[in-house]
Design an enzyme around this catalytic site. Structure first.
Site, PDB file in Angstrom:
ATOM      1  CG  MET A   1      -1.069 -20.042  14.207  1.00 54.77           C
ATOM      2  SD  MET A   1      -1.316 -19.643  15.896  1.00 54.77           S
ATOM      3  CE  MET A   1      -2.959 -18.976  15.828  1.00 54.77           C
TER       4      MET A   1
ATOM      5  CG  ASN B   1      -6.271 -16.889  14.743  1.00 53.71           C
ATOM      6  OD1 ASN B   1      -7.379 -16.748  15.239  1.00 53.71           O
ATOM      7  ND2 ASN B   1      -5.650 -18.040  14.731  1.00 53.71           N
ATOM      8  CG  ASP B   2      -3.940 -19.393  11.701  1.00 48.88           C
ATOM      9  OD1 ASP B   2      -3.550 -18.466  12.420  1.00 48.88           O
ATOM     10  OD2 ASP B   2      -3.618 -20.571  11.883  1.00 48.88           O
ATOM     11  N   PRO B   3      -5.603 -17.280   7.939  1.00 45.10           N
ATOM     12  CG  PRO B   3      -4.168 -16.924   6.100  1.00 45.10           C
ATOM     13  CD  PRO B   3      -4.248 -16.794   7.607  1.00 45.10           C
TER      14      PRO B   3
ATOM     15  CB  SER C   1      -5.587 -23.530  10.646  1.00 43.72           C
ATOM     16  OG  SER C   1      -5.760 -22.217  11.092  1.00 43.72           O
TER      17      SER C   1
END
Ligand SMILES: *[C@@H]1O[C@H](CO)[C@@H](O)[C@H](O)[C@H]1NC(C)=O
Ligand SMILES: *[C@@H]1O[C@H](CO)[C@@H](O)[C@H](O)[C@H]1NC(C)=O
Ligand SMILES: *[C@@H]1O[C@H](CO)[C@@H](O)[C@H](O)[C@H]1NC(C)=O
Ligand SMILES: *[C@@H]1O[C@H](CO)[C@@H](O)[C@H](O)[C@H]1NC(C)=O
Ligand SMILES: *[C@H]1O[C@@H](CO)[C@H](O)[C@@H](O)[C@@H]1NC(C)=O
Length: 584
Positions: free
Chosen positions: A1, A63-65, A124
């Site tokens: 992302m 935000n993103d894992p 990511s």
């Protein structure tokens, strides 16, 4: 992302304006870069809406894992993190470790911008544990200040000491980047997946697009360092734009167990998931990995577009799964963004949470996945209250008392005598609303106040004293046998807060149930500003972020309600106060 660039901005804006759906325009604000705000760190953290048992750091933007994995007895979660402020910017890979996926200890960031191949960002990526217990991270590096082209490359990082189960220090070798984009897709080329093996070579895929076609480029390597582009993508989808955070993994067709990503043959199907930047939801299809042609083919009947299946019909994005060998399961992490204004992010000093990790497996029908909170969450259950065999007539509300309802886990089974009173499904809805927002629109139009036959019934979570605020999670059953639009589930943020500035979507999804047993179950994880709900054992999942002004902490209430003419019985309800885990 993380497509925060002006190239995409033009395209997204164009498409959004030509799109019939107003709610897709919400996407656009998120793409802006607020340079002067991204280094402002709050001195005080506002606690009112902070979650008690969801994953979040002490402060700032997340935000993103990234790269979840299990290694030598320890769960690792990395995530996109701004160490300097509570809006997006200055992104590093923050790193936390856990023995149970619930209690988390923070470590130093694992990957930070420093070298020419990631100087402008560490975005990511995923982890693969190579044979002999050697973890490798693949991630996207940003090599030039936006909007210069040529800036998204794929890099690798390795632990300094593989005997350290915490994998505390990571090295970015100097032979990075290992994959460079071409000029044309340099600004849309990111989020490498966990790798698998085919014919003795490693393979993995990277998200991209060509014009409006979402593309998942396939790469191959004998040694995990020297990667070459395969002459065809793993998968592509027309008219959906950028594929972010692709995920590709096997699921068993004979059991609920998970499978390692390297399993490519046998009694399995494959799942291909993408996060669509244009709509900001996570979509999947179930299909076959054709190892002769080395492509993914969705099963007959799967909808391969943004009208297709979602992991979650609410606020859940950029998810990533991993195989947990210690429990023989596959687990999915996903990010739930804050849904208020930039000003509020800055003021409150934090933004974003990770949803409770969910075990995923194939529904016996083979037509969808089931998602369920990991069993370890139950270790946080504290005081318990129960109800059984409580009949609810139209207009009834039963309060659930004796637990901390603003931080709770609620599990309920509803029964009803028959489907005879189910209200008619209005066929005009199919003409009025596009398939991708059909459920959401019906939820919004009907709410809980439009009385029905069988339903609306369900929970009123985070309710204020006089019902000025409530976040209802509920069902309506329609008289449309032989379609999958019979059971509608809604999680409606519209009445959740008196603050009308907030984003308050009426999220909805259909539940593929025939209701032959006149029964439906619902589990809701309530945590101050998030309500994560699972219908029918995880067939349909909806996460809502909500910001009550009155229904806060001990001023919040929880009710079970029915507003349909048919009697609905609470066969059994269990609700627990949830304890605070160790959270970073
Ligand atoms: C914000 O912080 C980053 C990282 O330390 C730095 O490179 C950048 O110049 C700062 N920006 C502003 C506007 O201060
Ligand atoms: C990038 O875009 C070009 C032209 O659109 C395409 O031919 C190429 O395969 C793409 N992918 C990569 C990884 O370079
Ligand atoms: C990388 O792999 C390709 C294809 O397998 C091969 O042609 C090339 O020589 C390799 N390069 C290096 C540096 O090993
Ligand atoms: C049930 O419907 C009535 C009539 O529209 C409405 O006044 C009431 O608020 C509804 N109950 C809930 C929980 O929405
Ligand atoms: C979360 O915030 C809301 C409100 O601003 C947006 O509409 C969503 O698009 C956004 N979701 C993601 C995944 O960024």
């Amino acid at each position: 992302m993380g497509s925060f660039n002006v190239f995409d901005w033009g395209l997204v804006a164009l498409v959004c304006f030509s799109h019939t759906l107003n709610n897709f325009e919400g996407v656009m604000g998120f793409h802006k870069i607020f340079k002067d705000l991204q280094n402002i760190s709050a001195t005080e953290i506002q606690e009112a809406h902070r979650t008690g048992y969801h994953f979040q750091p002490k402060q700032n933007w997340i935000n993103d894992p990234n790269a979840p994995m299990f290694y030598k007895g320890i769960y690792h979660l990395f995530y996109q993190y701004n160490p300097k402020g509570s809006i997006w910017g200055n992104i590093v890979w923050a790193h936390s470790v856990s023995e149970d996926l619930i209690n988390w200890t923070p470590l130093e960031p694992a990957i930070e911008p420093s070298k020419p191949f990631d100087q402008f960002g560490c975005w990511s990526g995923s982890a693969t544990v190579l044979p002999d217990d050697k973890p490798v991270i693949l991630y996207t590096g940003i090599t030039a200040e936006q909007p210069e082209p040529g800036y998204q490359v794929q890099n690798y990082a390795i632990p300094e000491d593989t005997s350290d189960p915490y994998l505390t220090k990571w090295i970015k070798p100097d032979d990075n980047p290992i994959i460079k984009p071409t000029q044309e897709n340099a600004s849309a080329f990111r989020d490498p997946t966990t790798a698998w093996m085919l014919n003795g070579q490693w393979e993995m895929t990277v998200g991209s697009k060509q014009d409006m076609v979402g593309v998942s480029y396939l790469y191959r390597s004998p040694d995990f360092i020297n990667w070459t582009l395969v002459d065809h993508p793993l998968h592509e989808t027309e008219n959906v734009g950028m594929f972010e955070c692709p995920d590709f993994y096997p699921v068993s067709i004979t059991g609920e167990n998970g499978l390692d990503t390297t399993v490519i043959e046998g009694e399995i199907k494959h799942v291909f998931k993408v996060s669509l930047d244009m709509t900001r939801y996570d979509y999947y299809t179930i299909g076959k990995y054709d190892i002769e042609q080395d492509i993914y083919i969705p099963d007959e009947g799967m909808i391969d577009s943004w009208a297709g299946l979602r992991y979650d019909w609410g606020n859940f994005y950029a998810s990533k799964s991993f195989f947990d060998p210690s429990k023989n399961r596959r687990v999915i992490w996903g990010w739930a963004n804050e849904s208020s204004t930039i000003d509020e992010y800055v003021k409150k000093g934090w933004a974003g949470i990770q949803c409770i990790p969910r075990t995923v497996w194939l529904d016996p029908s083979g037509k969808q996945l089931l998602l369920w909170p990991v069993a370890e969450l139950e270790t946080l259950r504290d005081v318990n209250v129960q109800l059984s065999n409580v009949e609810l007539n139209q207009g009834d509300k039963v309060e659930v008392e004796g637990i901390t309802v603003a931080q709770a886990d609620v599990d309920v089974v509803f029964t009803f005598p028959s489907l005879d009173k189910a209200e008619a499904y209005d066929n005009a809805w199919d003409e009025t609303y596009p398939p991708e927002t059909l459920a959401e629109n019906i939820c919004g139009v009907m709410g809980t106040t439009k009385q029905g036959g069988l339903g609306p019934f369900g929970l009123l979570t985070l309710t204020s004293n006089d019902f000025e605020e409530y976040t209802p999670v509920f069902f309506r059953v329609f008289n449309t046998p032989n379609t999958n639009r019979r059971v509608l589930m809604c999680s409606d943020a519209m009445p959740s807060t008196l603050n009308e500035q907030e984003y308050r979507p009426s999220f909805g999804g259909f539940v593929d149930l025939d209701l032959a047993d006149n029964k439906i179950s619902l589990r809701s994880l309530i945590d101050h500003s998030v309500v994560e709900s699972f219908a029918a054992g995880g067939k349909t999942v909806i996460t809502s972020r909500v910001y009550p002004t009155l229904a806060i902490n001990e001023n919040a209430h929880l009710h079970v309600f029915n507003n349909g003419t048919e009697i609905v019985t609470i066969e059994r309800l269990d609700a627990w106060s949830m304890k605070n885990p160790m959270m970073n």
